[in-house]
Design a protein around this motif. Structure first.
Motif, short mmCIF file in Angstrom:
data_model
loop_
_atom_site.label_atom_id
_atom_site.label_comp_id
_atom_site.label_asym_id
_atom_site.label_seq_id
_atom_site.Cartn_x
_atom_site.Cartn_y
_atom_site.Cartn_z
N UNK A 1 0.85 -1.20 0.00
CA UNK A 1 0.00 0.00 0.00
C UNK A 1 0.88 1.23 0.00
N UNK A 2 0.26 2.38 -0.33
CA UNK A 2 1.05 3.61 -0.39
C UNK A 2 1.62 3.95 0.99
N UNK A 3 2.76 4.63 0.97
CA UNK A 3 3.55 4.84 2.17
C UNK A 3 2.80 5.57 3.28
N UNK A 4 2.01 6.58 2.89
CA UNK A 4 1.38 7.41 3.92
C UNK A 4 0.13 6.78 4.52
N UNK A 5 -0.34 5.67 3.92
CA UNK A 5 -1.52 4.98 4.45
C UNK A 5 -1.11 4.15 5.66
N UNK A 6 -2.05 3.91 6.59
CA UNK A 6 -1.75 3.04 7.74
C UNK A 6 -1.48 1.64 7.23
N UNK A 7 -0.41 1.03 7.70
CA UNK A 7 -0.05 -0.31 7.24
C UNK A 7 0.52 -0.30 5.83
N UNK A 8 0.96 0.87 5.37
CA UNK A 8 1.49 0.99 4.01
C UNK A 8 3.01 0.86 3.98
N UNK A 9 3.57 1.04 2.79
CA UNK A 9 5.02 0.98 2.63
C UNK A 9 5.56 -0.42 2.81
N UNK A 10 6.87 -0.53 2.73
CA UNK A 10 7.52 -1.84 2.88
C UNK A 10 7.31 -2.40 4.28
N UNK A 11 7.30 -1.49 5.30
CA UNK A 11 7.11 -1.94 6.68
C UNK A 11 5.74 -2.62 6.82
N UNK A 12 4.72 -1.99 6.25
CA UNK A 12 3.37 -2.56 6.32
C UNK A 12 3.31 -3.92 5.66
N UNK A 13 3.99 -4.03 4.52
CA UNK A 13 4.01 -5.29 3.77
C UNK A 13 4.69 -6.38 4.59
N UNK A 14 5.83 -6.04 5.21
CA UNK A 14 6.55 -7.02 6.03
C UNK A 14 5.71 -7.45 7.23
N UNK A 15 4.97 -6.51 7.80
CA UNK A 15 4.14 -6.87 8.95
C UNK A 15 3.00 -7.78 8.48
N UNK A 16 2.46 -7.54 7.28
CA UNK A 16 1.43 -8.44 6.72
C UNK A 16 1.98 -9.85 6.54
#
Lengths: 280, 280
Positions: A79-94
């Motif tokens: 997801x886009x970086x500024x969205x909650x759960x976005x960016x690479x960090x959000x992807x890794x947490x998913x």
């Protein structure tokens, strides 16, 4: 342009329409009762909303299922970086969350498809650490949540497993794949095989379905039993096409792209209740 | 085995659950209103229930859509003989109906996938006549419903078109495909290409994605824009995997396998409102 046949169809259609709408109302009620039942059967809300993440809840849910897939695949989006759960960090947490659910449910292989390949471009150790951190939230420091991760490249696979020497087999194998493992892999395998023909190692008539199947599986792993999409529309996004012939595909039209335990459990429920498919 | 964390999760989960169930009730109401709206927008009941089959109703429905797929694919099943609409006759009548809807909607290509290949094993003239009979129920003897039919075999395609000499281009191209046009076709193409390498006609490095793509399309036609399943579960049944990368896939969980105009229109509606997909 509207002829008399259409006109009479309009009038009778109006009354039939009222009956049909009544039927649709009934269907909506049935659907509501079913979703209510689903919510009470599985402790979905407990895991989603409880501050204590515990694999026990997943295990309790899974005991209600008649069968559990051995190999689960998921399609994830960055997801886009500024969205909650976005960016690479959000992807890794998913990825970490899904891995935890898989171990909790007793699946032994997880394939993560992310179209652009951003996961595969990260240092494998970083991905490993991110997943390990997430698993610790569920399983603590217990040895029940070990895993091995594979970065699937068409020309060779890099892997990373538990660091302690002499440790037991990992509980979960995680494959990272992307669009380049799709059509392009079929092209690469065709090229490898025709290279072998050119060098007289094999002959065209020895190229069979089994040979190609083996070549492909060597490079990206086995065919998943269940493929979960978190998007509201069915969108394979170029997922390796060869590998979903007998895969049960689950897509939740009510979901908005969130990687949620509710959708995961619904998919497992659908898998357990699905009809037997030919070829499986 | 249930620890205190799970216990507290159970209590708080109960109250959260009530809230969630309320949300689900609201969602069910929203769904009902939407299906009501869909039914009133499209004259589905008129075509389904009116004794007069007329393409005008389809055309009226389609004008409400912002875009219509050029190439539509459907997955059809042969139902058991003793069931209503079953057997080969039922299958042929389904093909005819879908062909009529496609022409009515303005699509120019239809691919019919039937896994076992029973349609392809029939004399092509019989299939042609059955479709022609069905189209006459919609379009009379008008020349607005001409079509050409292709029996797609991996080693060559047989076709049958309008018999009158000097007739205009057919309105609809119909491809009949089966499981053998799936993985097996990829194997056949790989064999053809490696044969060419063995004979020094081409070299392995000249085998590109485009070359394979062209070889496959030559044998089973272009990639469909929209693939419609009439089953309640997503089941590709071995549909040619290479060809659905950017295809919009539609499956209606509420449908029970009936080849109905309602599902067809819902699929067209979903296609028109779908987000733009990468690569399309």
């Amino acid at each position: 342009m509207v002829d008399s046949a259409t006109q009479s169809g309009t009038v009778s259609g109006f009354f039939f329409g009222i009956i049909l709408k009544f039927v649709f109302a009934l269907l909506a009620v049935v659907k509501f009762v079913r979703s209510f039942y689903f919510q009470s059967t599985y402790r979905v809300e407990a895991l989603t909303l409880s501050p204590h993440k515990t694999p026990q809840i997943i295990r309790n849910d899974v005991t209600k299922l008649s069968k559990v897939p051995r190999h689960i695949a998921v399609i994830l989006d960055r997801k886009q970086k500024h969205v909650e759960g976005g960016g690479v960090e959000g992807l890794l947490s998913d990825v970490g969350e899904v891995a935890a659910w898989c171990i909790g449910a007793g699946a032994s292989e997880l394939t993560v498809y992310e179209r652009t390949g951003v996961l595969k471009s990260l240092p494998l150790q970083d991905v490993y650490n991110a997943i390990e951190d997430r698993l610790r939230m569920y399983f603590g420091n217990s040895s029940s949540a070990t895993f091995k991760i594979f970065n699937r490249q068409n020309d060779g696979t890099k892997s990373l497993g538990p660091s302690a020497a002499g440790s037991a087999d990992p509980k979960l194998l995680i494959n990272l794949i992307s669009e380049s493992n799709g059509r392009k892999l079929i092209v690469d395998v065709t090229r490898v095989l025709s290279d072998m023909v050119a060098q007289n190692v094999t002959s065209p008539k020895d190229i069979t379905l089994d040979v190609i199947d083996r070549q492909l599986k060597e490079r990206i792993g086995s065919e998943p039993d269940l493929l979960i999409m978190f998007s509201s529309e069915i969108d394979l996004q170029g997922y390796p096409p060869w590998h979903i012939r007998v895969t049960e595909i689950y897509c939740s039209p009510a979901n908005n792209g969130n990687v949620s335990y509710l959708v995961f459990m619904k998919a497992l429920h659908a898998f357990a209740t699905a009809k037997f498919k030919l070829g499986r």
